[in-house]
Design a protein around this motif. Structure first.
Motif, PDB file in Angstrom:
ATOM      1  N   GLY B 231      24.662  33.070  40.375  1.00 11.77           N
ATOM      2  CA  GLY B 231      24.665  31.742  39.800  1.00 11.77           C
ATOM      3  C   GLY B 231      25.851  31.447  38.906  1.00 11.77           C
ATOM      4  O   GLY B 231      26.159  30.292  38.633  1.00 11.77           O
ATOM      5  N   VAL B 232      26.513  32.448  38.438  1.00  7.84           N
ATOM      6  CA  VAL B 232      27.478  32.175  37.389  1.00  7.84           C
ATOM      7  C   VAL B 232      28.915  32.056  37.863  1.00  7.84           C
ATOM      8  O   VAL B 232      29.588  31.082  37.612  1.00  7.84           O
ATOM      9  N   ARG B 233      29.380  33.019  38.548  1.00  3.51           N
ATOM     10  CA  ARG B 233      30.789  32.944  38.882  1.00  3.51           C
ATOM     11  C   ARG B 233      31.047  33.614  40.214  1.00  3.51           C
ATOM     12  O   ARG B 233      30.344  34.540  40.593  1.00  3.51           O
ATOM     13  N   THR B 234      32.051  33.141  40.885  1.00  4.73           N
ATOM     14  CA  THR B 234      32.399  33.733  42.162  1.00  4.73           C
ATOM     15  C   THR B 234      33.236  34.988  41.941  1.00  4.73           C
ATOM     16  O   THR B 234      33.576  35.323  40.824  1.00  4.73           O
ATOM     17  N   SER B 235      33.562  35.637  43.032  1.00  2.00           N
ATOM     18  CA  SER B 235      34.349  36.860  42.936  1.00  2.00           C
ATOM     19  C   SER B 235      35.753  36.580  42.442  1.00  2.00           C
ATOM     20  O   SER B 235      36.226  35.441  42.449  1.00  2.00           O
ATOM     21  N   ARG B 236      36.401  37.623  42.009  1.00  2.00           N
ATOM     22  CA  ARG B 236      37.714  37.486  41.431  1.00  2.00           C
ATOM     23  C   ARG B 236      38.674  38.397  42.203  1.00  2.00           C
ATOM     24  O   ARG B 236      38.347  39.542  42.512  1.00  2.00           O
ATOM     25  N   LEU B 237      39.819  37.856  42.522  1.00  2.00           N
ATOM     26  CA  LEU B 237      40.820  38.640  43.243  1.00  2.00           C
ATOM     27  C   LEU B 237      41.909  39.053  42.270  1.00  2.00           C
ATOM     28  O   LEU B 237      42.464  38.217  41.552  1.00  2.00           O
ATOM     29  N   GLU B 238      42.199  40.338  42.254  1.00  2.00           N
ATOM     30  CA  GLU B 238      43.232  40.811  41.350  1.00  2.00           C
ATOM     31  C   GLU B 238      44.395  41.370  42.160  1.00  2.00           C
ATOM     32  O   GLU B 238      44.211  42.248  43.005  1.00  2.00           O
ATOM     33  N   PHE B 274      40.088  33.251  40.841  1.00  2.16           N
ATOM     34  CA  PHE B 274      38.702  33.236  41.295  1.00  2.16           C
ATOM     35  C   PHE B 274      38.657  32.727  42.718  1.00  2.16           C
ATOM     36  O   PHE B 274      39.384  31.817  43.093  1.00  2.16           O
ATOM     37  N   LEU B 275      37.802  33.333  43.500  1.00  2.00           N
ATOM     38  CA  LEU B 275      37.700  32.986  44.912  1.00  2.00           C
ATOM     39  C   LEU B 275      36.492  32.078  45.110  1.00  2.00           C
ATOM     40  O   LEU B 275      35.411  32.377  44.616  1.00  2.00           O
ATOM     41  N   GLN B 276      36.683  30.988  45.847  1.00  3.81           N
ATOM     42  CA  GLN B 276      35.531  30.148  46.127  1.00  3.81           C
ATOM     43  C   GLN B 276      34.847  30.593  47.421  1.00  3.81           C
ATOM     44  O   GLN B 276      33.749  31.105  47.401  1.00  3.81           O
ATOM     45  N   ASP B 277      35.526  30.428  48.548  1.00  2.36           N
ATOM     46  CA  ASP B 277      34.898  30.884  49.799  1.00  2.36           C
ATOM     47  C   ASP B 277      35.763  32.015  50.336  1.00  2.36           C
ATOM     48  O   ASP B 277      36.650  31.793  51.141  1.00  2.36           O
ATOM     49  N   SER B 278      35.460  33.177  49.937  1.00  4.76           N
ATOM     50  CA  SER B 278      36.344  34.333  49.959  1.00  4.76           C
ATOM     51  C   SER B 278      37.322  34.444  51.132  1.00  4.76           C
ATOM     52  O   SER B 278      38.536  34.426  50.911  1.00  4.76           O
ATOM     53  N   ALA B 297      51.546  45.546  45.388  1.00  4.67           N
ATOM     54  CA  ALA B 297      51.252  46.974  45.240  1.00  4.67           C
ATOM     55  C   ALA B 297      49.754  47.242  45.417  1.00  4.67           C
ATOM     56  O   ALA B 297      49.347  48.248  45.965  1.00  4.67           O
ATOM     57  N   ASP B 298      48.935  46.296  44.935  1.00  2.00           N
ATOM     58  CA  ASP B 298      47.492  46.518  45.015  1.00  2.00           C
ATOM     59  C   ASP B 298      46.771  45.191  45.062  1.00  2.00           C
ATOM     60  O   ASP B 298      47.208  44.198  44.468  1.00  2.00           O
ATOM     61  N   LEU B 299      45.667  45.180  45.775  1.00  5.05           N
ATOM     62  CA  LEU B 299      44.900  43.954  45.929  1.00  5.05           C
ATOM     63  C   LEU B 299      43.422  44.332  45.868  1.00  5.05           C
ATOM     64  O   LEU B 299      42.977  45.166  46.655  1.00  5.05           O
ATOM     65  N   ALA B 300      42.711  43.772  44.919  1.00  4.28           N
ATOM     66  CA  ALA B 300      41.308  44.180  44.798  1.00  4.28           C
ATOM     67  C   ALA B 300      40.408  42.981  44.548  1.00  4.28           C
ATOM     68  O   ALA B 300      40.745  42.089  43.772  1.00  4.28           O
ATOM     69  N   VAL B 301      39.237  42.960  45.214  1.00  4.62           N
ATOM     70  CA  VAL B 301      38.256  41.914  44.962  1.00  4.62           C
ATOM     71  C   VAL B 301      37.194  42.481  44.025  1.00  4.62           C
ATOM     72  O   VAL B 301      36.644  43.536  44.273  1.00  4.62           O
ATOM     73  N   HIS B 302      36.985  41.793  42.882  1.00  3.97           N
ATOM     74  CA  HIS B 302      35.947  42.227  41.954  1.00  3.97           C
ATOM     75  C   HIS B 302      34.724  41.351  42.111  1.00  3.97           C
ATOM     76  O   HIS B 302      34.800  40.140  41.943  1.00  3.97           O
ATOM     77  N   ARG B 303      33.579  41.991  42.397  1.00  3.16           N
ATOM     78  CA  ARG B 303      32.317  41.253  42.411  1.00  3.16           C
ATOM     79  C   ARG B 303      31.971  40.923  40.959  1.00  3.16           C
ATOM     80  O   ARG B 303      32.330  41.667  40.051  1.00  3.16           O
ATOM     81  N   THR B 305      30.108  40.943  37.537  1.00  2.00           N
ATOM     82  CA  THR B 305      29.191  41.887  36.896  1.00  2.00           C
ATOM     83  C   THR B 305      28.278  41.097  35.976  1.00  2.00           C
ATOM     84  O   THR B 305      28.542  39.930  35.654  1.00  2.00           O
ATOM     85  N   LEU B 306      27.211  41.756  35.528  1.00  2.00           N
ATOM     86  CA  LEU B 306      26.336  41.089  34.571  1.00  2.00           C
ATOM     87  C   LEU B 306      27.093  40.784  33.285  1.00  2.00           C
ATOM     88  O   LEU B 306      26.770  39.862  32.559  1.00  2.00           O
ATOM     89  N   GLU B 307      28.122  41.582  33.048  1.00  2.00           N
ATOM     90  CA  GLU B 307      28.919  41.330  31.860  1.00  2.00           C
ATOM     91  C   GLU B 307      29.604  39.968  31.936  1.00  2.00           C
ATOM     92  O   GLU B 307      29.666  39.237  30.956  1.00  2.00           O
ATOM     93  N   ASP B 308      30.107  39.643  33.141  1.00  2.00           N
ATOM     94  CA  ASP B 308      30.685  38.300  33.331  1.00  2.00           C
ATOM     95  C   ASP B 308      29.636  37.247  33.014  1.00  2.00           C
ATOM     96  O   ASP B 308      29.883  36.265  32.319  1.00  2.00           O
TER      97      ASP B 308
END
Ligand SMILES: Nc1ncnc2c1ncn2[C@@H]1O[C@H](COP(=O)(O)OP(=O)(O)O)[C@@H](O)[C@H]1O
Ligand SMILES: [Mg+2]
Lengths: 260, 330
Positions: B231-238, B274-278, B297-303, B305-308
């Motif tokens: 409900g809160v936020r979509t995934s984040r791409l770093e 932030f990714l809307q429709d991944s 150099a690196d590409l990571a998708v972060h789901r 967390t409850l912390e977010d």
């Protein structure tokens, strides 16, 4: 409330006493020092009006002082319980609060009774003797036990009001000194400044001590006022009154303290 | 059971309010706990977690509101409630002068397990919680973790169907914490309902079936950990660039694709969006970066967390939080 719960909780405190015997020394030491100092070292320099042997006079006073000396340790005990958090555990269990306080005060009473026994034994060694029948002597000790029990509850009240061990220590010492010297425990009330005499006469310590002297056939200094006229009735009434005041007050304070 | 539905909650609180003098500790907290499940009560320091647990475990009374445990009113039938709960408070509720075994035997006897029954049960629990070697030492000499285990053992003496745990793992080392989690999972498998308060999102995520987030004495969110995260936020791409001087190019490219300005961490040489429709967005981003000639150099998708979730939910009540801080859970 439940009798077996009270016994189990009393057992807990008796274990404590075994682990930290310092409590016992705290209770027995003051009366013993008084007994040895006044009954042995200074016995020749103290003359009480209308009486013979000073040790005979002193014994009841020292016995009552065991009660006063119990106040501080009882107060420290209950305040430590609140800090320990185990009281919270009892309160989330199906254990009556009355059982918790009864267990504590009964254990305290047992400890004080042992101190009274030690003091009495030393008194006998110094030459104290009752001069009445066995029954009278027993009633005298019964009255003292009642007084000790009232003082345990007084200690619980003090502990719940003051909380801090340091504060309890100093107030406890004050209680001990004030209540024993403003009484007929060691000296005659007639020797006190006139305006203090009524206070000293109504001091529960004087009332209990006078009754014990009567019951043991010890020399007694004259006590002014009603307590002097009806020493036995006054003594029992005093003990009952103290319990009637302190027991509900302690229960009330305990409930409030535990809810914080 | 008092003839309620089989699914009726074993703990139910409704509109609990409590003030301590001027401080409003609880301002209408409602929650439900089912048997055989874990409810995580999540909130920062001072949120009202302990107050809630103390009301439910009959230690204090709410000013208003209603709460039931196993069908009994906590205010009117505290003795019935006390027969059915175990409580591990924030601070160990033990007797430091007694040994671990003496503590358990004492409490077992107060729970009327009998002298022999209390001894047996104490032995069982000491073994189960790895306290056999320390059993006959005064609790005063126990480490924090041992105390906590003994405290939990004490609250399990009478097999209560409801267990309240107030920040049970605060101050524990990671190993003790993991051990405690396993114990809690075993209890839940046995059908115990556990209400657990925590400041650790990870803990709620791991253990709780349902989470209630409170702040300033109010429930600000509730649901399963999954639904909260959704409900809160979509995934984040770093994205971490290979060379620092490509950072601006990459940033421009990403702004063009996503339409918002991404968060840039200059020190780490990374950018996050932030990714809307991944999937579609992900490929568009990859193409844009390639077109701009940025070496990744690196590409990571972060789901999320409850912390977010937590930061997002509690942020409006607190001092303003910068976008950088919101974007970057560590
Ligand atoms: N006995 C008390 N007296 C005064 N204020 C209290 C007392 N207990 C709790 N509070 C206040 O109530 C609020 C909630 O406290 P608490 O329930 O302990 O929060 P938490 O457990 O989530 O950290 C806090 O602001 C706290 O300061
Ligand atoms: Mg708390």
């Amino acid at each position: 409330m439940n009798g077996s719960d009270v016994m189990v909780l009393t057992g807990r405190h008796l274990l404590h006493f075994r682990r930290s015997p310092g409590r016992f020394i705290g209770i027995a030491m003051n009366p013993l020092v008084m007994l040895l100092a006044m009954g042995y070292l200074f016995r020749r320099s103290i003359v009480v009006p209308g009486s013979g042997d000073y040790v005979d006079f002193l014994m009841a006073g020292v016995a009552a002082q065991v009660g006063l000396a119990s106040v501080g340790p009882a107060a420290i005990g209950v305040s430590a319980d609140l800090r320990e958090g185990i009281v919270d555990r009892f309160r989330t269990m199906p254990v009556a609060q009355a059982s918790v306080l009864l267990g504590r005060t009964v254990a305290d009473l047992l400890l004080s009774a042992v101190a009274l026994l030690v003091v009495t034994t030393v008194g006998l060694m110094l030459g104290w003797r009752p001069h009445t029948g066995a029954w009278s002597v027993i009633v005298g000790f019964g009255l003292l036990l009642g007084f000790l029990y009232a003082m345990e509850w007084f200690g619980v009240v003090l502990g719940l009001l003051l909380r801090e061990a340091e504060t309890i220590d100093s107030i406890g010492a004050l209680v001990l000194v004030l209540l024993s010297f403003l009484s007929s425990a060691f000296l005659s009330i007639q020797g006190l400044p006139e305006w203090i005499r009524p206070i000293a006469a109504w001091n529960p310590v004087s009332v209990v001590v006078s009754a014990c002297r009567l019951l043991w056939g010890s020399p007694a200094a004259p006590t002014p006022g009603l307590p002097g006229q009806y020493p036995l009735a006054a003594a029992w009434a005093t003990v009952v009154l103290l319990l009637v005041v302190f027991v509900p007050l302690a229960s009330h304070l305990y409930r409030r303290a535990a809810e914080r | 059971m008092t003839g309620g539905r089989a699914t009726s909650p074993i703990v139910r609180a409704d509109g609990l309010r409590k003030r301590h003098g001027d401080v409003v500790a609880l301002d209408g907290v409602s929650l439900e706990l089912d048997a055989g499940s874990v409810l995580g009560l999540l909130g920062p320091n001072g949120a009202g977690k302990t107050t809630t647990v103390r009301i439910l475990s009959t230690l204090i009374r709410a000013d208003s509101g209603h709460a039931e445990v196993a069908g009994f009113d906590v205010a009117r039938q505290p003795r019935e409630v006390r027969r059915r709960i175990g409580m591990v408070g924030q601070y160990a509720a033990l007797d430091g002068l007694l040994t671990g075994r003496e503590n358990l035997v004492l409490l077992g006897r107060l729970l009327h397990l009998g002298r022999a029954g209390a001894r047996t049960r104490a032995g069982e629990l000491l073994d189960r919680f790895g306290l056999r070697d320390a059993a006959d030492r005064p609790v005063r000499t126990y480490s924090g973790g041992m105390r906590r285990r003994l405290d939990l053992a004490a609250s399990l003496l009478a097999h209560p169907p409801v267990l309240f745990l107030d920040e049970p793992t605060t101050g524990l080392d990671p190993v003790s914490r993991a051990e405690l989690w396993v114990v809690i999972e075993e209890l839940v498998a046995d059908g115990v309902g556990v209400l657990l308060t925590t400041q650790y999102l990870e803990e709620a995520d791991r253990l709780a079936n349902q989470v209630v987030v409170i702040d300033h004495g109010q429930v600000i969110a509730g649901g399963s950990p999954e639904s909260l995260k959704r409900g809160v936020r979509t995934s984040r791409l770093e994205i971490t660039v290979a060379r620092a001087d490509a950072l601006t190019d990459a940033c421009d490219a990403l702004t063009r694709v996503s339409g918002t300005k991404p968060d840039v961490d200059v020190v780490a040489g990374s950018i996050s969006v932030f990714l809307q429709d991944s999937l579609d967005q992900l490929s568009a981003i990859a193409q844009a970066l390639q077109a701009a000639g940025v070496e990744v150099a690196d590409l990571a998708v972060h789901r999320p967390t409850l912390e977010d979730v937590f930061i997002e939910l509690t942020a409006p009540h607190r001092a303003p939080v910068t976008t950088d801080a919101v974007g970057g859970p560590r």
